[in-house]
Design an enzyme around this catalytic site. Structure first.
Site, PDB file in Angstrom:
ATOM      1  N   SER A  39      -1.332  11.687   0.714  1.00 60.56           N
ATOM      2  CA  SER A  39      -1.475  10.477   1.528  1.00 60.56           C
ATOM      3  C   SER A  39      -0.792  10.636   2.875  1.00 60.56           C
ATOM      4  CB  SER A  39      -0.834   9.307   0.764  1.00 60.56           C
ATOM      5  OG  SER A  39      -0.613   8.216   1.629  1.00 60.56           O
TER       6      SER A  39
ATOM      7  N   TYR B 163       6.725   5.602  -4.105  1.00 62.79           N
ATOM      8  CA  TYR B 163       5.320   6.049  -4.095  1.00 62.79           C
ATOM      9  C   TYR B 163       5.156   7.187  -3.093  1.00 62.79           C
ATOM     10  CZ  TYR B 163       0.565   6.439  -2.499  1.00 62.79           C
ATOM     11  OH  TYR B 163      -0.643   6.952  -2.100  1.00 62.79           O
TER      12      TYR B 163
ATOM     13  N   LYS C  50       4.320  11.501  -3.529  1.00 60.98           N
ATOM     14  CA  LYS C  50       3.285  12.305  -2.842  1.00 60.98           C
ATOM     15  C   LYS C  50       3.926  13.526  -2.181  1.00 60.98           C
ATOM     16  CE  LYS C  50      -0.335   9.981  -3.952  1.00 60.98           C
ATOM     17  NZ  LYS C  50      -1.270  10.577  -4.945  1.00 60.98           N
TER      18      LYS C  50
HETATM   19  C1  WQD Z   1      -2.580  -1.851   6.472  1.00 58.84           C
HETATM   20  C2  WQD Z   1      -2.109  -2.779   7.571  1.00 58.84           C
HETATM   21  C3  WQD Z   1      -0.265  -4.173   6.946  1.00 58.84           C
HETATM   22  C4  WQD Z   1      -2.351  -6.565   3.965  1.00 58.84           C
HETATM   23  C5  WQD Z   1      -1.945   1.981   2.209  1.00 58.84           C
HETATM   24  C6  WQD Z   1      -1.343   2.431   0.948  1.00 58.84           C
HETATM   25  C7  WQD Z   1      -0.932   3.862   1.058  1.00 58.84           C
HETATM   26  C8  WQD Z   1      -2.080   4.708   1.538  1.00 58.84           C
HETATM   27  C9  WQD Z   1      -2.662   4.164   2.828  1.00 58.84           C
HETATM   28  C10 WQD Z   1      -3.271   5.853  -0.212  1.00 58.84           C
HETATM   29  C11 WQD Z   1      -0.590  -2.876   7.647  1.00 58.84           C
HETATM   30  C12 WQD Z   1      -1.499  -5.012   7.248  1.00 58.84           C
HETATM   31  C13 WQD Z   1      -2.077  -5.606   4.938  1.00 58.84           C
HETATM   32  C14 WQD Z   1      -2.300  -7.938   4.294  1.00 58.84           C
HETATM   33  C15 WQD Z   1      -1.713  -7.351   6.554  1.00 58.84           C
HETATM   34  N1  WQD Z   1      -3.107   4.778   0.553  1.00 58.84           N
HETATM   35  N2  WQD Z   1      -1.770  -6.013   6.199  1.00 58.84           N
HETATM   36  N3  WQD Z   1      -1.985  -8.286   5.590  1.00 58.84           N
HETATM   37  O1  WQD Z   1       0.240  -0.043   4.029  1.00 58.84           O
HETATM   38  O2  WQD Z   1      -1.146   1.340   5.649  1.00 58.84           O
HETATM   39  O3  WQD Z   1      -1.014   1.979   3.255  1.00 58.84           O
HETATM   40  O4  WQD Z   1      -3.029   2.808   2.566  1.00 58.84           O
HETATM   41  O5  WQD Z   1      -2.692   6.837  -0.216  1.00 58.84           O
HETATM   42  O6  WQD Z   1      -0.571   4.258  -0.216  1.00 58.84           O
HETATM   43  O7  WQD Z   1      -0.238   1.622   0.727  1.00 58.84           O
HETATM   44  O8  WQD Z   1      -2.279  -0.102   3.969  1.00 58.84           O
HETATM   45  O9  WQD Z   1      -3.896  -1.929   3.745  1.00 58.84           O
HETATM   46  O10 WQD Z   1      -1.563  -2.276   2.816  1.00 58.84           O
HETATM   47  O11 WQD Z   1      -1.903  -2.227   5.281  1.00 58.84           O
HETATM   48  O12 WQD Z   1      -1.429  -7.682   7.709  1.00 58.84           O
HETATM   49  O13 WQD Z   1      -2.533  -8.859   3.462  1.00 58.84           O
HETATM   50  O14 WQD Z   1      -2.571  -4.101   7.276  1.00 58.84           O
HETATM   51  O15 WQD Z   1       0.894  -4.796   7.474  1.00 58.84           O
HETATM   52  O16 WQD Z   1      -0.225  -2.996   8.998  1.00 58.84           O
HETATM   53  P1  WQD Z   1      -0.960   0.760   4.302  1.00 58.84           P
HETATM   54  P2  WQD Z   1      -2.431  -1.684   3.869  1.00 58.84           P
END
Ligand code: WQD
Length: 340
Positions: free
Chosen positions: A129, A154, A158
């Site tokens: 990731s 997590y 990785k």
């Molecule tokens: C993206 C953006 C949030 C939800 C995830 C996984 C990680 C990896 C990559 C696999 C951020 C914002 C989110 C919400 C929001 N996957 N957000 N409101 O955190 O980049 O990482 O994908 O390997 O393991 O955790 O993805 O979709 O949670 O967040 O504003 O209700 O959307 O703050 O900026 P993230 P995400």
């Protein structure tokens, strides 16, 4: 008749695993799914059979269990490769239950590496990731960008997983660093099935739009980005699935261990995702800007030159197509009153 090379797909009923099974069949492989269905549904297998017009072999077992897996491998005969998806992936849950994450994510990988060696399986693809980078100083990140200290158990599983591969599988392994997987198969038959309240942005957007969630909370608009919200490299899950087939084909010719960024090379902000979704759905999304979410990094997106050249792989879809497919999947789920 020439038998199609068998590929073990752990977590093959999951979001990325199921889409990869579709691409494996299309490329002439025989996928064998190993899934304990702790984070997926068995009816996804039926959907895969319908979608691919094939019967798909699967075992409802925990791939951490060496004895059980050894028995399955003995019965399968020649296995050409392993794609190891099986892992828990919630950042927040890993903070709450670290041991569960270390035991499952590292334990399952260690078992699969042991089996790969015991059965002389020549090809191993590991799902890593972009989380391993943390907040990089230089963007876009390349595969040489140094890893930062993991922000969560997590993310650490990785980083440790990648080191396990480098230490134990010197030849015949590809590590794929996923950026943010989104979207669904255009058929609407398979897609993301978050367990309960979605942690990730896109399923939260589609569930808010369909009325399953009251309001999307946008975590912070005071970042040092064009519109103040975080930037991520959102990649269509079908593009991501195809990178796994390319990795197997790479390992047919190269007996080394190599690491690749799998993203689009573009960063999009949370508000851009919201606006794009509103445009493709013709709906007004109910959202509110709130405080930052702890553990979030400000921005990350990939330099994908290495995968483009060496794997001969490039993402074909953008966020528009991915959001259309994600929305279509959410509509189909509701229509069939299938709970995620
Ligand atoms: C993206 C953006 C949030 C939800 C995830 C996984 C990680 C990896 C990559 C696999 C951020 C914002 C989110 C919400 C929001 N996957 N957000 N409101 O955190 O980049 O990482 O994908 O390997 O393991 O955790 O993805 O979709 O949670 O967040 O504003 O209700 O959307 O703050 O900026 P993230 P995400």
């Amino acid at each position: 008749m020439e038998t199609k090379p068998k590929i073990i797909v752990t977590g093959g009923a999951g979001f990325i695993g199921s889409h990869t099974v579709v691409e494996l069949l299309a490329a002439g492989y025989t996928p064998v799914i190993i899934d304990d269905f702790s984070n997926s549904k068995e009816w996804i297998i039926d959907r895969l059979c319908i979608l691919t017009h094939s019967s798909i072999m699967y075992y409802n077992v925990d791939c951490k269990n060496y004895e059980t897996m050894h028995e399955i491998f003995m019965g399968l005969g020649d296995i050409s490769g392993i794609i190891h998806f099986a892992a828990y992936k919630s950042v927040s849950e890993s903070v709450e239950f670290p041991i569960k994450y270390y035991d499952n994510n590292i334990g399952s990988l260690a078992t699969m590496i042991r089996l790969a060696k015991d059965f002389n399986i020549p090809k191993f693809v590991f799902s890593s990731s972009c989380t391993v980078y943390g907040q990089a100083e230089q963007l876009p990140v390349t595969e040489l960008t140094p890893m930062q200290k993991a922000e969560s158990p997590y993310g650490y599983t990785k980083q440790v997983g990648e080191q396990l591969i480098l230490d134990a599988l010197q030849q015949g392994a590809v590590i794929l660093r996923y950026f943010n997987p989104i979207g669904a198969h255009s058929s609407g038959l398979i897609g993301e099935l978050p367990n309960g309240k979605p942690e990730n942005l896109v399923p939260y957007i589609t569930q808010t739009a369909i009325g399953k969630r009251a309001q999307l909370l946008v975590y912070g608009n005071d970042y040092n980005t064009p519109d103040g919200t975080c930037l991520r490299d959102y990649i269509h899950v079908v593009d991501l699935a195809k990178a796994h087939v390319k990795s197997l084909q790479y390992l047919d010719k190269n007996k080394d261990t190599n690491t690749f960024n799998v993203g689009t090379g573009r960063g999009n902000s949370v508000l851009e995702m919201v606006k794009t979704f509103e445009a493709i759905s013709q709906l007004k999304l109910n959202y509110k800007i709130v405080n930052r979410r702890s553990g979030d990094i400000e921005q990350i997106y990939a330099d994908t030159t290495k995968a483009n050249i060496i794997l001969n792989w490039k993402a074909e879809y953008g966020i528009k197509e991915a959001l259309i497919d994600a929305w279509n999947w959410e509509l189909n789920l509701q229509e069939l009153k299938l709970s995620a």
